[in-house]
Design a protein around this motif. Structure first.
Motif, PDB file in Angstrom:
ATOM      1  N   TYR A 493       0.878  -1.168   0.000  1.00 40.01           N
ATOM      2  CA  TYR A 493       0.000   0.000   0.000  1.00 40.01           C
ATOM      3  C   TYR A 493       0.914   1.216   0.000  1.00 40.01           C
ATOM      4  CZ  TYR A 493      -3.497   3.422   1.473  1.00 40.01           C
ATOM      5  OH  TYR A 493      -4.322   4.520   1.543  1.00 40.01           O
ATOM      6  N   ALA A 507      -2.701   7.570  -3.425  1.00 39.69           N
ATOM      7  CA  ALA A 507      -2.743   6.242  -2.814  1.00 39.69           C
ATOM      8  C   ALA A 507      -2.831   5.172  -3.892  1.00 39.69           C
ATOM      9  CB  ALA A 507      -3.923   6.134  -1.865  1.00 39.69           C
ATOM     10  N   ARG A 509      -2.037   0.543  -4.660  1.00 40.79           N
ATOM     11  CA  ARG A 509      -1.728  -0.780  -4.126  1.00 40.79           C
ATOM     12  C   ARG A 509      -0.877  -1.545  -5.135  1.00 40.79           C
ATOM     13  NH1 ARG A 509      -5.835  -5.656  -2.203  1.00 40.79           N
ATOM     14  NH2 ARG A 509      -4.198  -6.952  -1.256  1.00 40.79           N
TER      15      ARG A 509
END
Length: 880
Positions: A493, A507, A509
């Motif tokens: 993450y 953000a 992943r």
């Protein structure tokens, strides 16, 4: 402890700003003077401790001297002194083969009881030949029993009636030898007198040396303390025979340094570029071209790659092993694509761990200022043919400087602690099973969960990453066939550490799944008879799946294939010719890429080597470089730059692999047991470097094709395009390395090396670009290691790098622009002192960057990186 207090000093505030205040500058001279006095006192105290008694030299070198002396004496039948020399070697650096030779020498000298004790110690190590050695022990036990029985006086018996007279034994004629005694274990001929000649050999205090020598066989004369490397040619060999310049960071170097970061251990290698940016972000390259998220060297653990395929870099603080599990680190200084394919661009770092079943179980724990923490525990054992090594640990490193104060209300943060640089929790299990002579199966798995503060590419500075790494590996090794397969997984993450309110933290992943399989055939043969060939041929397959919100949605599943061939031809005793080549199929490029290498090694004597080599290597585009698709928010609200690998209006992917052509000449001298040195010169031609493209504003033509304008997904206006491209510049790099190690007296081990790197840019006509001299032209590493009989040992190392000039991209109001940043030269001094006691325990203390505060500027290794301060840490270790 008082010694630690005398070397201590005032700590910097944990939340010190990046730029020192005027008051801090004014206070430096007084503090610097006091610090100089304390450092001098520490140096005097350290010197007094080590000079108090005669010390021991480098363990490997000292053990080798005693081993060679002992084997020479035993060959001359001077058994007692030879055995003493071998015992000294085994005390310094234990090895089963030395124990075997001690046992054999005792047997040959007729010391049966001592031989049995040494053989049993050898068998206790569960060697592969324990069955054969067990048979030797049984025969020696029979002889010992016969000795003891013969030594018991026979009870006196009353005179018996005279038996019927038998013919007396035939006497030898003059000049003839008497009849030989019967073989051991057979009774004497009927009527033969029971003399010492007919008793068990060696009756009395000693066995007959000749008979014992026939039982125990030949001695093991190979130099077990000779350094060997496997990375350069995929087979164990001396550095003198290696087709590339190779450096070994030994287990003793690791222990005496006290360093727990693997990249900092590599700093002592000539030509290495090591750069700490944050408390959790280290970047390593070789002979130039270091960068954020460095990707120019291939990092292996026991031959298994540990790079992340998403970014192409190595997260050093996210490995499932720590320094206490490392046997040695082999560094191949120069391209290695001929055997390892893509990414072995500038060199290879192979971290080789301690084998299952080797060594004792134990633990080590450390704690330091600024809440540094280190813990490692391991268990290692062997039961017959099965062995294992299980380790677990925890590491915590703080940030060097804090980027965001607690009272900032205009920023949104990631939630990760602003004092944390890196944190790692790990577990690793490796097992081995012997399947017969020269056949072994190994199975292992590792898992690590880490939090890292790193610096990304371009405008992505101060970046947080939470990542879990897992791997499962199976390998089979035999005399002629080697096979390996492993699966590795990365799940993370990621997001910026902080951003202004109203701006995104980006953000995402990142994930990757990799399956790798390799099959290798090895054969030694003669063709024609005077030429010895060491032949290797191998096949490889790699399945890679990656995904990330920064990449295109339809990421492909990539199938990579390879084939390699190497032939080391030994032409007599002095000349070896090595020819290597590999073909890699890269799915992104949809073509095969060849990587040839040729080397000639000439050995004027057994322990000198002159090496000439030439090779090519490449680095294929990473997932980020090849498939990036990310809108980057600019400083001016409402605007963004679209970073993409596809040219607007085109479906083509224009990125080619990076290329390097190298030529190298070197001379290695290990002629003396008291010093060794190496001189290397090289030329590298580097082209097609993959870099961030200069951003381009949206044109009317692109708008007409539907590119740019308002992005409905983000609600921002796309004002330009960026991404990655191949740099048109060609770099001609000329360099050299000079290094050596000296053992002038027992107890003193001195090493030093110097690296020169000069790069010439060849730019196309009409192209104007900012100078980028990010590689220091001059680098110096030097160190002193000391070991003493009283248990005190330690190391002091000094590293110097000359100034650099970096060209980095930074965001402005409406675009991302490239600017120059000068980085001054710096000197780094590290030290450790330790005390071993009870043969099992050790306490030690280390200092990193001991010279902090003596200069006008705090040490900085990257223009955007943290200011590197001083750190102290204490350790306690215990072996079970």
């Amino acid at each position: 402890m008082s010694s630690s207090d005398s070397c201590s000093h005032r700590r910097r505030d944990d939340v010190a700003a990046l730029d020192p205040t005027d008051d801090a500058r004014a206070a430096r001279p007084r503090g610097a003077t006091a610090l100089r006095r304390k450092l001098l006192a520490c140096a005097v105290a350290f010197g007094a401790m080590t000079a108090a008694r005669g010390a021991l030299a480098d363990a490997r070198t000292e053990a080798r001297l005693h081993f060679r002396a002992g084997m020479d004496l035993i060959a001359q039948k001077q058994f007692d002194e030879g055995i003493r020399q071998l015992q000294k070697a085994n005390e310094i650096l234990p090895h089963p083969n030395v124990t075997f030779n001690i046992a054999r020498a005792h047997a040959e000298a007729g010391h049966i009881e001592q031989a049995l004790a040494a053989y049993r110690e050898y068998i206790a190590s569960d060697p592969a030949d324990r069955e054969q050695v067990t048979r030797i022990v049984e025969q020696l036990e029979q002889r010992l029993a016969a000795q003891r029985a013969a030594a018991i006086p026979e009870p006196k018996q009353p005179p018996a009636p005279a038996p019927p007279q038998q013919p007396s034994p035939q006497q030898p004629a003059p000049g003839e030898a008497p009849a030989p005694p019967p073989p051991a274990g057979e009774p004497a001929a009927q009527g033969a007198p029971a003399t010492a000649a007919t008793k068990a050999p060696g009756a009395g205090s000693k066995a007959a040396p000749g008979d014992a020598a026939r039982i125990v066989g030949a001695a093991r004369t190979e130099d077990v303390y000779q350094e060997t490397v496997v990375t350069a040619s995929r087979g164990a060999q001396s550095p003198l025979d290696s087709p590339n310049s190779t450096t070994i960071v030994t287990r003793q170097d690791i222990r005496l340094s006290g360093i727990t970061r693997i990249p900092e251990l590599l700093r002592r290698v000539a030509g290495m570029d090591v750069m700490q940016i944050t408390g959790g972000d280290e970047n390593v390259s070789m002979r130039g071209f270091n960068s954020r998220l460095a990707n120019k060297i291939l990092v292996l653990v026991n031959g298994r790659t540990v790079k992340n395929d998403v970014l192409g870099s190595t997260f050093w603080e996210a490995l499932s092993i720590d320094v206490d599990q490392i046997e040695r680190i082999e560094v191949v200084r120069g391209p290695g694509s001929a055997l390892y394919g893509a990414d072995a661009f500038a060199g290879i770092v192979n971290i080789i761990t301690i084998e299952p079943g080797v060594g004792k179980s134990g633990f080590r724990a450390g704690y330091g200022d600024h809440r540094q923490g280190y813990a490692s525990v391991w268990a290692s054992a062997r039961e017959g043919d099965f062995a294992y090594r299980l380790s677990a640990g925890y590491t915590r490193y703080p940030r060097w400087s804090r980027e965001v104060a607690d009272d900032r209300i205009d920023l949104e943060t990631s939630g990760q602690s602003q004092d944390l640089g890196a944190q790692n929790v790990r577990i690793d299990l490796r097992t081995s099973q012997r399947l017969g002579p020269q056949r072994e199966l190994t199975v292992g798995a590792g898992y690590a969960r880490s939090e890292l503060d790193i610096y990304g590419i371009g405008p992505f500075n101060d970046y947080n990453l939470e990542v879990a790494n897992a791997d499962v590996a199976v390998a089979y090794r035999s005399e002629n066939v080697n096979a390996r397969t492993y699966y590795s997984n990365l799940d993370g993450y990621s997001l910026l550490n902080a951003a202004y309110l109203g701006h995104t933290l980006f953000a995402g992943r990142p994930q990757q799944h990799v399956v790798n399989a390799e099959l290798e055939f090895v054969k030694t043969l003669r063709a024609p008879a005077p030429v010895v060939h060491d032949f290797h041929i191998g096949l490889g397959y790699r399945l890679k799946a990656t995904s990330w919100s920064y990449l295109e949605d339809d990421m492909p599943l990539e199938h990579q294939g390879s084939v390699f061939l190497q032939d080391s031809m030994k032409l007599g005793e002095r000349v070896t010719v090595v020819a290597s080549g590999r073909l890699d199929y890269v799915p992104y490029l949809e073509r095969l890429i060849p990587s040839p290498r040729g080397s000639v090694i000439v050995k004027p004597t057994e322990r000198q080597a002159i090496r000439l080599s030439g090779s090519t290597a490449f680095r294929s585009p990473t997932s980020l470089e090849a498939y990036v698709d990310l809108p980057i928010q600019l400083a001016l609200p409402g605007l963004e730059l679209l970073s993409t690998s596809r040219t607007p209006g085109s479906s083509e992917r224009p990125i080619d692999p990076e290329q390097i052509i190298t030529a190298e000449a070197s001379y290695l001298n290990q002629q003396s047991d008291y010093f060794e040195f190496e001189v290397t010169a090289y030329y590298n031609r580097v082209s097609d470097l993959i870099v961030l493209a200069e951003p381009q504003r949206t044109t009317l033509s692109q708008r007409a094709h539907g590119s740019g304008g308002l992005n409905p997904e983000t609600g921002r206006y796309t004002s330009g395009f960026g991404g990655f491209e191949n740099q048109s510049d060609v770099y001609h790099v000329f360099g050299g390395e000079l290094g050596g190690r000296v053992y002038p007296i027992e107890g003193l081990d001195i090493f030093a090396n110097y690296a020169l790197n000069r790069s010439v840019h060849q730019r196309p006509d009409g192209r104007d670009a900012l100078e980028d001299a990010r590689t220091s032209r001059h680098k110096v590493n030097a160190g002193v290691q000391v070991r003493t009989p009283i248990g005190v040992d330690g190391e002091i190392t000094l590293h110097y790098q000359s100034s650099q000039v970096w060209a980095e991209q930074v965001p402005t109001g409406t675009v991302i622009a490239t600017k120059q940043y000068e980085l001054p030269a710096y000197t780094l001094l590290n030290a450790r002192v330790g005390y071993r006691f009870l043969d099992r325990a050790e306490i030690s203390a280390t200092v990193f960057n001991a010279l902090d505060g003596l200069g006008d500027n705090a040490l900085q290794m990257h223009p955007f990186g943290n200011r590197i301060g001083r750190r102290f840490m204490g350790f306690f270790s215990y072996s079970l």
